[in-house]
Design a protein around this motif. Structure first.
Motif, PDB file in Angstrom:
ATOM      1  N   ALA A  72       0.820  -1.214   0.000  1.00  0.00           N
ATOM      2  CA  ALA A  72       0.000   0.000   0.000  1.00  0.00           C
ATOM      3  C   ALA A  72       0.852   1.262   0.000  1.00  0.00           C
ATOM      4  N   LEU A  73       1.951   1.236   0.756  1.00  0.00           N
ATOM      5  CA  LEU A  73       2.793   2.430   0.886  1.00  0.00           C
ATOM      6  C   LEU A  73       4.258   2.033   0.787  1.00  0.00           C
ATOM      7  N   THR A  74       4.982   2.704  -0.108  1.00  0.00           N
ATOM      8  CA  THR A  74       6.411   2.464  -0.283  1.00  0.00           C
ATOM      9  C   THR A  74       7.161   3.763  -0.055  1.00  0.00           C
ATOM     10  N   ILE A  75       8.114   3.732   0.844  1.00  0.00           N
ATOM     11  CA  ILE A  75       8.981   4.878   1.114  1.00  0.00           C
ATOM     12  C   ILE A  75      10.396   4.447   0.756  1.00  0.00           C
ATOM     13  N   VAL A 110      15.054  13.611   8.551  1.00  0.00           N
ATOM     14  CA  VAL A 110      14.782  12.259   8.052  1.00  0.00           C
ATOM     15  C   VAL A 110      15.913  11.912   7.092  1.00  0.00           C
ATOM     16  N   ASN A 111      16.554  10.785   7.326  1.00  0.00           N
ATOM     17  CA  ASN A 111      17.771  10.453   6.596  1.00  0.00           C
ATOM     18  C   ASN A 111      17.702   9.059   5.984  1.00  0.00           C
ATOM     19  N   ASN A 112      17.479   9.020   4.680  1.00  0.00           N
ATOM     20  CA  ASN A 112      17.508   7.761   3.917  1.00  0.00           C
ATOM     21  C   ASN A 112      16.570   6.703   4.493  1.00  0.00           C
ATOM     22  N   VAL A 113      15.335   7.105   4.777  1.00  0.00           N
ATOM     23  CA  VAL A 113      14.341   6.178   5.335  1.00  0.00           C
ATOM     24  C   VAL A 113      13.696   5.373   4.206  1.00  0.00           C
ATOM     25  N   THR A 114      13.734   4.067   4.362  1.00  0.00           N
ATOM     26  CA  THR A 114      13.113   3.152   3.405  1.00  0.00           C
ATOM     27  C   THR A 114      12.249   2.158   4.173  1.00  0.00           C
ATOM     28  N   MET A 115      10.995   2.024   3.764  1.00  0.00           N
ATOM     29  CA  MET A 115      10.106   1.050   4.397  1.00  0.00           C
ATOM     30  C   MET A 115       8.927   0.767   3.470  1.00  0.00           C
ATOM     31  N   THR A 116       8.318  -0.393   3.624  1.00  0.00           N
ATOM     32  CA  THR A 116       7.123  -0.749   2.859  1.00  0.00           C
ATOM     33  C   THR A 116       6.055  -1.233   3.827  1.00  0.00           C
ATOM     34  N   ARG A 124      14.978  14.501  -1.019  1.00  0.00           N
ATOM     35  CA  ARG A 124      15.467  13.332  -1.751  1.00  0.00           C
ATOM     36  C   ARG A 124      14.560  12.151  -1.438  1.00  0.00           C
ATOM     37  N   GLY A 125      14.460  11.208  -2.385  1.00  0.00           N
ATOM     38  CA  GLY A 125      13.704   9.983  -2.157  1.00  0.00           C
ATOM     39  C   GLY A 125      12.323  10.004  -2.793  1.00  0.00           C
ATOM     40  N   HIS A 126      11.597   8.905  -2.610  1.00  0.00           N
ATOM     41  CA  HIS A 126      10.323   8.717  -3.296  1.00  0.00           C
ATOM     42  C   HIS A 126       9.283   8.095  -2.354  1.00  0.00           C
ATOM     43  N   ILE A 127       8.018   8.451  -2.586  1.00  0.00           N
ATOM     44  CA  ILE A 127       6.888   7.863  -1.869  1.00  0.00           C
ATOM     45  C   ILE A 127       5.884   7.386  -2.903  1.00  0.00           C
ATOM     46  N   HIS A 128       5.455   6.133  -2.777  1.00  0.00           N
ATOM     47  CA  HIS A 128       4.425   5.582  -3.663  1.00  0.00           C
ATOM     48  C   HIS A 128       3.225   5.127  -2.844  1.00  0.00           C
ATOM     49  N   THR A 131       1.211   4.555  -7.540  1.00  0.00           N
ATOM     50  CA  THR A 131       1.251   5.973  -7.892  1.00  0.00           C
ATOM     51  C   THR A 131       2.280   6.709  -7.050  1.00  0.00           C
ATOM     52  N   GLU A 132       3.214   7.383  -7.702  1.00  0.00           N
ATOM     53  CA  GLU A 132       4.182   8.184  -6.960  1.00  0.00           C
ATOM     54  C   GLU A 132       3.524   9.488  -6.523  1.00  0.00           C
ATOM     55  N   ILE A 133       3.596   9.757  -5.220  1.00  0.00           N
ATOM     56  CA  ILE A 133       2.958  10.962  -4.668  1.00  0.00           C
ATOM     57  C   ILE A 133       3.992  11.897  -4.035  1.00  0.00           C
ATOM     58  N   THR A 134       5.266  11.661  -4.317  1.00  0.00           N
ATOM     59  CA  THR A 134       6.342  12.447  -3.723  1.00  0.00           C
ATOM     60  C   THR A 134       6.129  13.941  -3.955  1.00  0.00           C
ATOM     61  N   ASN A 135       6.097  14.692  -2.868  1.00  0.00           N
ATOM     62  CA  ASN A 135       6.019  16.163  -2.900  1.00  0.00           C
ATOM     63  C   ASN A 135       4.780  16.711  -3.607  1.00  0.00           C
ATOM     64  N   TRP A 136       3.736  15.898  -3.669  1.00  0.00           N
ATOM     65  CA  TRP A 136       2.457  16.436  -4.133  1.00  0.00           C
ATOM     66  C   TRP A 136       1.937  17.409  -3.079  1.00  0.00           C
ATOM     67  N   GLN A 137       1.005  18.276  -3.508  1.00  0.00           N
ATOM     68  CA  GLN A 137       0.362  19.166  -2.551  1.00  0.00           C
ATOM     69  C   GLN A 137      -0.492  18.347  -1.591  1.00  0.00           C
ATOM     70  N   GLU A 138      -0.646  18.869  -0.371  1.00  0.00           N
ATOM     71  CA  GLU A 138      -1.319  18.140   0.699  1.00  0.00           C
ATOM     72  C   GLU A 138      -2.734  17.716   0.310  1.00  0.00           C
ATOM     73  N   HIS A 139      -3.508  18.612  -0.284  1.00  0.00           N
ATOM     74  CA  HIS A 139      -4.891  18.281  -0.624  1.00  0.00           C
ATOM     75  C   HIS A 139      -4.951  17.214  -1.718  1.00  0.00           C
TER      76      HIS A 139
END
Length: 249
Positions: free
Chosen positions: A5-8, A21-27, A59-63, A67-75
């Motif tokens: 559901a969530l990939t960091i 936050v420093n190089n955090v990776t988790m699923t 730096r980094g990515h959130i899915h 769907t990649e949602i990295t740095n999307w607006q909050e709403h």
């Protein structure tokens, strides 16, 4: 096998010279209840801010699923399916508990002019179901402003259930609660397990033991350890950084 559901992936953010936050990776798997643990300043709330779009990463990515949602607006992130509960509840204090739930159940922006109208039997049945889950059935017609602190927190949990986001972020959901209210909150959150994907930030160790399925421990903005509660409470690095000599109890 459950979907992710969530990939960091390699997430980072700095505030001046401080890397919060420093190089955090988790699923986190679909339907999983993950607890995020760490001392003050470990980066827990900042990580939640990054996921929800309140803070932008450097730096980094959130899915969210695929769907990649990295740095999307909050709403925009909220509309994509990330729901968040902050330490201070956000409810419609001038409305009754039931009316709050009707607002959460309605996708029509003109809902305030139409409260109580146009809801399907299925929606009304779901409202009654959630009222029972959060133990507010006898408070359904009470104005939210007159609820106790714990009841207001449960109301907000109910609102999230009705909105049914893909991932729910809970930031210290037991803050300011009595022992009895904390125990009831654990029961409510456990009832959400499997039906919702949850990431819970909490420091109350007794509460963590009640809900923990899998724990990620942050320390100075980095992932220090990850595992079930038995492995976390015996992890020597975690003990040194956070728990000290005491176990989770």
């Amino acid at each position: 096998m459950a979907a992710t559901a969530l990939t960091i992936d390699g997430l980072e953010v700095s505030f001046g010279s401080v890397k919060a936050v420093n190089n955090v990776t988790m699923t986190i798997a679909e339907g999983e209840l993950r607890v995020l643990l760490g001392a003050n300043g470990a980066g827990k709330t900042t990580l939640m801010d990054l996921i929800s779009g309140r803070t932008h990463s450097t730096r980094g990515h959130i899915h969210l699923y695929d769907t990649e949602i990295t740095n999307w607006q909050e709403h925009r992130i909220a509309r994509a399916g990330i729901g968040r509960k902050f330490q201070i509840p956000s409810v419609f204090r001038e409305l009754t508990v039931r009316q709050n739930f009707e607002v959460a159940s309605c996708r029509n922006p003109s809902v305030f002019a139409n409260l109580g109208f146009g809801f399907s039997r299925q929606t009304l049945a779901r409202i009654e179901e959630v009222l029972a889950i959060v133990d507010l059935r006898d408070k359904a017609d009470v104005t939210a402003a007159y609820l106790s602190h714990g009841q207001t927190q449960w109301l907000e949990l109910g609102l999230l259930m009705l909105q049914d986001p893909k991932v729910i972020l809970l930031d210290e959901p037991t803050a300011g609660m009595t022992a009895a209210e904390t125990k009831k909150t654990a029961k409510i959150i456990n009832s959400m397990r499997g039906k919702h994907t949850l990431l819970v930030v909490e420091h109350d160790m007794a509460f963590v033991r009640e809900i923990a399925e899998r724990i990620t421990v942050l320390h100075l903005g980095e992932v220090l350890a990850e595992g079930d509660i038995a492995s976390i409470e015996t992890d020597q690095a975690v003990r040194r950084a956070y728990l000290g000599s005491r176990s989770i109890s």
